[in-house]
Design a protein around this motif. Structure first.
Motif: not given
Length: 479
Positions: A345-353
């Motif tokens: 979740a952290s990776n997706w929030i800090m990345g694509e989102l």
């Protein structure tokens, strides 16, 4: 001779109340000039102020995380000076008995923790705004908009504990983040709802006596604060080294010229002729009121960052990024509670989102992709239903609609091919068509393996499980 700077900040923060400090006029920014005004905020004869209770609560809410003592009694005073943007000829502020005093802020660092004392947090009303440009006759006239006159604000005054321009910018940044996190200020420095004045002096290194200070006014960005202080420190040192004397004065930052310029001589407290405001009683704050406000406070950024590390096993960097804003931290926890693994979740929030929000100049609170839908996308990746590249395509479609990842994958046939026999068939076909590459690989030129993987993925239209493709291809080549 070596010199060291001594810096203290005065931070002015508009409070997020619907109405002004002493009247019912709107605080909304951007209205037509002089439309949010009344006899009270214009200072017309006979108009009497009535204190906004919500403003006092917001001020207490801001003072508590600064470890300040909130006093049972504080007193409003009249600060007398004449500017065209001050319709009453005085500003209602607090002087001898402010709302809160004696706090401290810890600034974490790689090698040292820095403590910055908070002298006081007091309530006051804002002045209007003088408009010096934007009109056909701006070369001859100044216009005044009184919409801002009477807007409630707090002034947070630090002790002279900051010793570099970078530390001052860091302190201002952390205070802004805290005020926004608490919901007492919107942090919008461009609109003037958060401003900073800096008091700076220099003294011989190790000396106990403070040098003569200057005040740099109305700094509305962290970068300008740091640049202005760096310039002013260098300027004062140059004056002293040349045998001159630093003059106590108020200066302005000229961003275009990269320098501070003299505005006026610096006033002392007695110049303002403070005296208690006769039209307002003392502000009474009971211990029960402070306790209720404290109990309703949200978990603060530093505590939440530490909890993210301990509860979710996140790296310090991730936890720090996710607690930059309260909405971001809330989004992350909602995604985890919806079933997403914390690190994913952290990776997706800090990345694509984060990329998408920046692209659209939006914030996390208004993101169309809800935390449960993001958790659903991550679940598909975890069980191998879609690949990483596929997931990014699905993410874009989710962001642009209200569909779930499952619905998009089903409707558009994006499910990842994971069946061993199907992938083995694709591998066999690729090996049959690229005999030269097979011969080269078996002859020791292993770089052709990547080419063959690409051919299998191309044959599968990018839908094959890359891990399974690698396994089956290697097995077939080495058979």
């Amino acid at each position: 001779m070596r010199f060291e700077p001594v810096i203290g900040l005065e931070i002015h923060a508009h409070l997020l109340t619907a109405s002004k400090m002493f009247c019912g006029c709107s605080t909304q920014f951007g209205a037509e000039p002089n439309t949010h005004v009344c006899p009270v905020c214009l200072g017309l004869p006979g108009a009497l102020p009535v204190l906004n209770r919500a403003a006092v609560d917001d001020a207490i809410r801001a003072a508590l995380p600064l470890s300040c003592t909130v006093h049972e009694t504080s007193i409003f005073a009249r600060k007398n000076y004449f500017y065209p943007d001050l319709p009453k000829g005085y500003q209602i502020s607090q002087y001898e008995q402010p709302l809160a005093t004696a706090g401290v802020v810890e600034l974490p660092g790689d090698k040292r923790r820095r403590r910055v004392g908070i002298t006081r947090v007091h309530l006051e009303e804002d002045a209007g705004k003088s408009l010096h440009e934007g009109f056909p006759d701006s070369d001859r006239k100044t216009y005044v908009d009184y919409n801002r006159s009477g807007v409630p604000l707090i002034e947070i005054v630090s002790d002279p504990d900051l010793t570099s321009a970078a530390d001052a910018a860091d302190f201002f940044s952390r205070l802004r983040a805290m005020l926004v996190w608490l919901g007492v200020n919107d942090g919008n420095m461009e609109e003037g709802s958060l401003r900073c004045d800096a008091n700076v002096s220099v003294r011989p290194f190790g000396a106990a006596t403070l040098g003569t200070k200057t005040e740099v006014k109305n700094l509305n960005s962290f970068r300008f604060l740091q640049k202005a202080l760096e310039h002013e420190i260098d300027r004062q040192i140059a004056v002293l080294r040349e045998g001159g004397r630093v003059v106590q004065e108020t200066r302005l930052w000229d961003a275009a010229g990269g320098r501070t310029i003299s505005m006026r001589s610096k006033e002392e407290a007695h110049d303002y002729r403070y005296f208690p405001e006769p039209d307002l009683p003392p502000v009474a704050v009971t211990a029960d009121r402070v306790a209720r406000i404290r109990a309703a406070m949200p978990e603060l950024p530093d505590a939440r960052r530490q909890r993210f590390v301990e509860q979710y096993a996140l790296p310090d960097y991730d936890a720090g990024q996710l607690t930059q804003a309260r909405g971001l931290a809330d989004y992350f926890e909602a995604a985890v509670h919806a079933g997403a693994p914390a690190k994913a979740a952290s990776n997706w929030i800090m990345g694509e989102l984060a990329r998408k929000l920046k692209e659209q100049n939006a914030d996390i609170v208004s993101a169309p992709l809800t935390p449960p839908r993001l958790a659903g996308l991550i679940a598909l990746i975890d069980r191998g239903a879609i690949s990483g590249p596929m997931a990014k395509d699905v993410f874009e479609k989710m962001y642009a609609s209200d569909r779930t990842a499952d619905a998009i994958v089903a409707a558009e046939g994006l499910a990842q091919i994971d069946d061993e026999s199907q992938i083995a068939g694709l591998v066999a076909d690729v090996l049959a068509r690229h005999g030269d590459a097979v011969t080269q690989y078996r002859g020791g030129k292993t770089t052709t393996f990547g080419f063959l993987v690409g051919q299998v993925m191309k044959a599968a239209a990018g839908k094959a499980n890359p891990k399974r493709v690698n396994e089956l291809l290697k097995r077939a080549l080495e058979a």
